[in-house]
Scaffold this active site. Structure first.
Site, PDB file in Angstrom:
ATOM      1  N   LYS A  42       0.848  -1.202   0.000  1.00  0.00           N
ATOM      2  CA  LYS A  42       0.000   0.000   0.000  1.00  0.00           C
ATOM      3  C   LYS A  42       0.882   1.250   0.000  1.00  0.00           C
ATOM      4  O   LYS A  42       2.087   1.165   0.264  1.00  0.00           O
ATOM      5  CB  LYS A  42      -0.907  -0.021   1.237  1.00  0.00           C
ATOM      6  CG  LYS A  42      -0.163  -0.005   2.574  1.00  0.00           C
ATOM      7  CD  LYS A  42      -1.106  -0.349   3.731  1.00  0.00           C
ATOM      8  CE  LYS A  42      -0.359  -0.312   5.064  1.00  0.00           C
ATOM      9  NZ  LYS A  42      -1.159  -0.891   6.159  1.00  0.00           N
ATOM     10  N   ARG A 140     -10.679  -0.060  14.527  1.00  0.00           N
ATOM     11  CA  ARG A 140     -10.618   0.688  13.276  1.00  0.00           C
ATOM     12  C   ARG A 140     -11.774   0.208  12.410  1.00  0.00           C
ATOM     13  O   ARG A 140     -12.827   0.810  12.409  1.00  0.00           O
ATOM     14  CB  ARG A 140      -9.249   0.475  12.631  1.00  0.00           C
ATOM     15  CG  ARG A 140      -8.882   1.469  11.566  1.00  0.00           C
ATOM     16  CD  ARG A 140      -7.392   1.445  11.232  1.00  0.00           C
ATOM     17  NE  ARG A 140      -6.901   0.172  10.703  1.00  0.00           N
ATOM     18  CZ  ARG A 140      -5.665  -0.026  10.262  1.00  0.00           C
ATOM     19  NH1 ARG A 140      -4.786   0.981  10.286  1.00  0.00           N
ATOM     20  NH2 ARG A 140      -5.280  -1.185   9.802  1.00  0.00           N
ATOM     21  N   TYR A 277      15.061  31.060   6.853  1.00  0.00           N
ATOM     22  CA  TYR A 277      13.855  31.764   7.339  1.00  0.00           C
ATOM     23  C   TYR A 277      13.830  31.835   8.866  1.00  0.00           C
ATOM     24  O   TYR A 277      14.173  30.857   9.548  1.00  0.00           O
ATOM     25  CB  TYR A 277      12.605  31.003   6.897  1.00  0.00           C
ATOM     26  CG  TYR A 277      12.282  31.081   5.428  1.00  0.00           C
ATOM     27  CD1 TYR A 277      12.050  32.306   4.803  1.00  0.00           C
ATOM     28  CD2 TYR A 277      12.183  29.917   4.668  1.00  0.00           C
ATOM     29  CE1 TYR A 277      11.718  32.351   3.450  1.00  0.00           C
ATOM     30  CE2 TYR A 277      11.853  29.961   3.312  1.00  0.00           C
ATOM     31  CZ  TYR A 277      11.627  31.183   2.718  1.00  0.00           C
ATOM     32  OH  TYR A 277      11.300  31.226   1.391  1.00  0.00           O
ATOM     33  N   MET A 325      11.007  24.953   1.597  1.00  0.00           N
ATOM     34  CA  MET A 325      10.187  24.074   0.774  1.00  0.00           C
ATOM     35  C   MET A 325      11.046  23.210  -0.157  1.00  0.00           C
ATOM     36  O   MET A 325      10.792  22.010  -0.327  1.00  0.00           O
ATOM     37  CB  MET A 325       9.198  24.902  -0.061  1.00  0.00           C
ATOM     38  CG  MET A 325       8.213  24.044  -0.848  1.00  0.00           C
ATOM     39  SD  MET A 325       7.093  25.000  -1.885  1.00  0.00           S
ATOM     40  CE  MET A 325       6.012  25.735  -0.686  1.00  0.00           C
TER      41      MET A 325
HETATM   42  C1  LIG Z   1      -0.448  -1.711   6.935  1.00  0.00           C
HETATM   43  C2  LIG Z   1      -0.976  -3.031   7.364  1.00  0.00           C
HETATM   44  C3  LIG Z   1      -0.098  -4.128   7.496  1.00  0.00           C
HETATM   45  C4  LIG Z   1       1.394  -4.008   7.394  1.00  0.00           C
HETATM   46  O1  LIG Z   1       1.888  -3.441   8.593  1.00  0.00           O
HETATM   47  P1  LIG Z   1       3.457  -3.440   8.925  1.00  0.00           P
HETATM   48  O2  LIG Z   1       3.508  -3.046  10.360  1.00  0.00           O
HETATM   49  O3  LIG Z   1       4.081  -2.426   8.047  1.00  0.00           O
HETATM   50  O4  LIG Z   1       3.930  -4.810   8.655  1.00  0.00           O
HETATM   51  C5  LIG Z   1      -0.661  -5.359   7.758  1.00  0.00           C
HETATM   52  N1  LIG Z   1      -1.991  -5.515   7.922  1.00  0.00           N
HETATM   53  C6  LIG Z   1      -2.857  -4.485   7.842  1.00  0.00           C
HETATM   54  C7  LIG Z   1      -4.308  -4.716   8.034  1.00  0.00           C
HETATM   55  C8  LIG Z   1      -2.380  -3.204   7.568  1.00  0.00           C
HETATM   56  O5  LIG Z   1      -3.226  -2.182   7.496  1.00  0.00           O
END
Ligand SMILES: *Cc1c(COP(=O)(O)O)cnc(C)c1O
Length: 380
Positions: A42, A140, A277, A325
């Site tokens: 992801k 979640r 800055y 930036m």
């Molecule tokens: C992002 C995610 C992972 C991977 O997590 P890591 O800690 O990077 O291994 C695994 N399972 C779910 C459901 C996630 O959202």
């Protein structure tokens, strides 16, 4: 001028695909025999460039790829990824047609959500594969797994109704740990709840082909949580903990990303001069500063102003004053012969954990931070 020259003319992320393969092999050897390898890709493969990384992982023998959204999955399908793809994020019924068309397996965490997918799939005469998510303590997404037997019975009945909807193929059951790296009791409790959910559902005649629970740290610390799939994210990219690089190197993992910048100017400035800055840094001696073409728009967090060092000629050089930036300044007074065009290392296996620590975040966020302006340059 060739593409590589252009890509490495300013600031770039060097992505070492040989290290990704190396990490894959180590991690694969740690999985219980029979458990499948899911590579979490992801967020552009945690900032590493998803197409090249997913192709590499597919070639190495990964069994699954996971993404956060269906759109990420479609991009992989359009670029030759044929492995099963699991979308971990909450199902978006608006995208049900893409799930069907591109064979993306979808996580489903509540009945209404699954019903909407079912309605679409039934309409077009297709099936959508789903993995049912159980919330065992992350709070979640997922079916909240309750305490009392009567509540369990009604949750289980709801999940059974979901899985029997036409147009859905309920292939997997999974959960996600909230504190695998810091709270052993809670992690064990989550696993216990998950297995309880699995058994309760099995008793109703709902047997899932696949169940899974552990992400990176969960796989490393809890072999009993490997079940049918280990979900590998951060470890694949070389880090075995969210805040330090050390555990990763003990396992022999190698960091996949380095961020580099080509020094644009080297300037001599006298004592008392203020830098950048807001004038937050005043030179305490006659100094030589290197101007680096990387700023917060490239993903170098501005909170690291005066709180970070980069490597130039292999020496740590403090960032002076505010990160702008597009640029920042580093102190090279103690180094001989630094010149424009020399390459500075902004992030590597030492500096990524340092950036995480000094900006009060985790390694995940730092590796995701290089922006689209930073070309990913792949090396084998
Ligand atoms: C992002 C995610 C992972 C991977 O997590 P890591 O800690 O990077 O291994 C695994 N399972 C779910 C459901 C996630 O959202």
């Amino acid at each position: 001028m060739d593409d590589l020259q252009i890509a490495t003319s300013r600031t770039w992320a060097e992505i070492n695909l040989a290290n990704l393969e190396h990490n894959f092999k180590i991690l694969k050897s740690l999985l219980n025999p029979g458990a499948k390898f899911l590579a979490v890709c992801k967020a552009d493969a945690y900032g590493h460039g998803v197409i090249a990384c997913a192709k590499k992982l597919q070639a190495c023998g990964a069994d699954w790829i996971a993404v956060a959204s269906v759109v990420e999955g479609v991009e992989l399908r359009e670029n030759g990824i044929t492995l099963p793809i699991l979308c971990l994020g909450q199902a978006n019924p608006e995208l049900a047609s893409l799930m069907c068309e591109h064979e993306i397996t979808q996580a489903v965490g509540d009945f209404e959500n699954g019903k909407a997918l079912s309605d679409y799939a039934r309409l077009v005469g297709k099936k959508i594969k789903i993995h049912v998510k159980i919330d065992t303590g992350m709070s979640r997404t997922g079916f909240y797994w309750p305490e009392s037997d009567s509540d369990k019975a009604s949750t289980a009945a709801e999940i059974k109704n979901l899985c029997e909807l036409p147009g859905l193929e309920a292939e997997g059951l999974f959960t996600h740990f909230a504190a695998a790296d810091e709270d052993e009791n809670f992690t064990r409790l989550q696993l216990k709840k998950f297995l309880d959910a699995k058994n309760t559902l099995a008793a109703l005649g709902l047997a899932f082909k696949i169940s899974h629970a552990a992400a990176s740290v969960g796989v490393l610390n809890y072999p009993e949580a490997h079940l049918d799939i280990g979900r590998f994210g951060l470890v694949l990219y070389g880090y075995a903990s969210t805040d330090t690089g050390n555990e990763g190197s003990t396992l022999g993992l190698k960091p996949v990303m380095k961020v580099k910048s080509k020094i644009t100017a080297v300037r001599k400035l006298p004592t008392g001069t203020t830098i950048s800055y807001g004038r937050t840094f005043t030179l305490k001696r006659d100094s030589v500063i290197a101007v680096l073409p990387i700023g917060y728009a490239d993903g170098l967090p501005r909170v690291l102003s005066n709180e970070f060092s980069v490597k130039i000629h292999n020496s740590l050089c403090p960032i002076l004053g505010r990160i702008c930036m597009d640029m920042c300044m580093a102190d090279v007074t103690d180094l001989e012969g630094v010149k424009p065009g020399d390459v500075a290392t902004i992030f590597d296996e030492d500096l990524i954990p340092l950036a995480a620590k000094n900006s009060g975040t985790i390694i995940h966020e730092i590796v995701c931070s290089p922006s689209p302006r930073v070309p990913r340059v792949f090396i084998e």
